[in-house]
Motif scaffolding. Sequence first.
Motif, PDB file in Angstrom:
ATOM      1  N   ILE A 106     -24.000  65.722  -4.456  1.00  0.00           N
ATOM      2  CA  ILE A 106     -22.766  66.220  -3.839  1.00  0.00           C
ATOM      3  C   ILE A 106     -23.351  67.256  -2.585  1.00  0.00           C
ATOM      4  CG2 ILE A 106     -21.279  67.918  -4.179  1.00  0.00           C
ATOM      5  CD1 ILE A 106     -21.210  67.074  -7.033  1.00  0.00           C
ATOM      6  N   THR A 107     -22.763  67.009  -1.373  1.00  0.00           N
ATOM      7  CA  THR A 107     -23.103  67.958  -0.347  1.00  0.00           C
ATOM      8  C   THR A 107     -21.809  68.538   0.159  1.00  0.00           C
ATOM      9  OG1 THR A 107     -22.824  65.957   1.311  1.00  0.00           O
ATOM     10  CG2 THR A 107     -25.035  66.493   0.522  1.00  0.00           C
ATOM     11  N   GLY A 108     -21.703  69.552   0.761  1.00  0.00           N
ATOM     12  CA  GLY A 108     -20.416  70.102   1.318  1.00  0.00           C
ATOM     13  C   GLY A 108     -20.277  71.555   1.792  1.00  0.00           C
ATOM     14  N   ASP A 109     -19.263  72.260   2.259  1.00  0.00           N
ATOM     15  CA  ASP A 109     -19.287  73.502   2.655  1.00  0.00           C
ATOM     16  C   ASP A 109     -19.873  74.648   1.565  1.00  0.00           C
ATOM     17  OD1 ASP A 109     -17.524  72.192   4.158  1.00  0.00           O
ATOM     18  OD2 ASP A 109     -15.734  73.355   3.976  1.00  0.00           O
ATOM     19  N   LEU A 146     -22.852  74.714   0.728  1.00  0.00           N
ATOM     20  CA  LEU A 146     -23.788  74.037   0.132  1.00  0.00           C
ATOM     21  C   LEU A 146     -25.140  74.197   0.819  1.00  0.00           C
ATOM     22  CD1 LEU A 146     -22.575  71.332  -2.262  1.00  0.00           C
ATOM     23  CD2 LEU A 146     -23.202  73.646  -3.092  1.00  0.00           C
ATOM     24  N   TYR A 205     -16.311  68.101   0.157  1.00  0.00           N
ATOM     25  CA  TYR A 205     -17.397  67.773  -0.630  1.00  0.00           C
ATOM     26  C   TYR A 205     -17.596  66.141  -0.554  1.00  0.00           C
ATOM     27  CZ  TYR A 205     -17.367  72.553  -1.698  1.00  0.00           C
ATOM     28  OH  TYR A 205     -17.316  74.102  -1.578  1.00  0.00           O
ATOM     29  N   ASP A 222     -15.119  61.465  -0.065  1.00  0.00           N
ATOM     30  CA  ASP A 222     -15.050  62.555   0.497  1.00  0.00           C
ATOM     31  C   ASP A 222     -13.796  63.421  -0.336  1.00  0.00           C
ATOM     32  OD1 ASP A 222     -16.804  62.235   2.463  1.00  0.00           O
ATOM     33  OD2 ASP A 222     -15.270  61.466   3.858  1.00  0.00           O
ATOM     34  N   LEU A 231     -15.711  70.512  -9.458  1.00  0.00           N
ATOM     35  CA  LEU A 231     -16.844  70.818  -8.721  1.00  0.00           C
ATOM     36  C   LEU A 231     -17.484  71.817  -9.118  1.00  0.00           C
ATOM     37  CD1 LEU A 231     -15.169  69.156  -5.589  1.00  0.00           C
ATOM     38  CD2 LEU A 231     -16.885  68.142  -6.666  1.00  0.00           C
ATOM     39  N   ALA A 237     -20.637  73.741  -6.911  1.00  0.00           N
ATOM     40  CA  ALA A 237     -19.922  73.938  -5.965  1.00  0.00           C
ATOM     41  C   ALA A 237     -19.313  75.319  -5.761  1.00  0.00           C
ATOM     42  CB  ALA A 237     -18.743  72.985  -5.548  1.00  0.00           C
TER      43      ALA A 237
END
Length: 220
Positions: free
Chosen positions: A46-49, A51, A94, A109, A147, A152
């Motif tokens: 998981i990648t995203g804001d 992180l 994410y 996404d 999440l 997250a």
Amino acid sequence: MIRRVRRLLTAVAGTLIATACALALAGTNAAHAAAPKPKPAAGVDITGDELDEPLRLRAETHPGEVTAILDQVSWLGRTGQQRGPKAADLGPKYTVVVLAVDVPTKTYDLYPLAKGGPRIYRPAQQPDRSKTLAGWFYGRLNMSETLRSAGAPLEPQFDTLSGGIGGGERAAAEESLDPAQDIDAALAELQRLLLLNAGVMVVITAGLAGIALLVRRRTR
């Protein structure tokens, strides 16, 4: 003589029908056996804001989190909406990459705080190069909490906890809007069965025709 012929005709017809039924059953079982079984997911990235580095969750060490994340995306149908919310209404994004034996297979996404309810975007280009239609889907109401539990940086959403007001259900009954999740597989199976039944009928007809010809020759 006529009785013997009738007995012979009955016995052969019964044998043909039994054989045809056995062939039909064997063909159905073979069709089911030939269907490829999906490989179990080994984990998710998981990648995203906000992180700093990806969340790398594996089924061996985080089985609950991996199962919960997969539950957010495993139900998606074949087609979704072509247009999603405006970019300003999507909120934090994410990206979830599903892995099988550490090999990326699927990517999605997720927008847990989108205006109007959580949203999911599935790109057309998937890591496993499978043929997939790009589309937008409504997500489950507990997406944000799922999440957040996975790591997250999201604020708690107490009204969407499993068993709470949200109950973990989708924001919209997406399955009722797109009931074709498995319709392609069902139609393919129906086509195979129809072709198999047609073949069985041809076998029976040819057998009966042969018996009739044999009886006619013997009764001359």
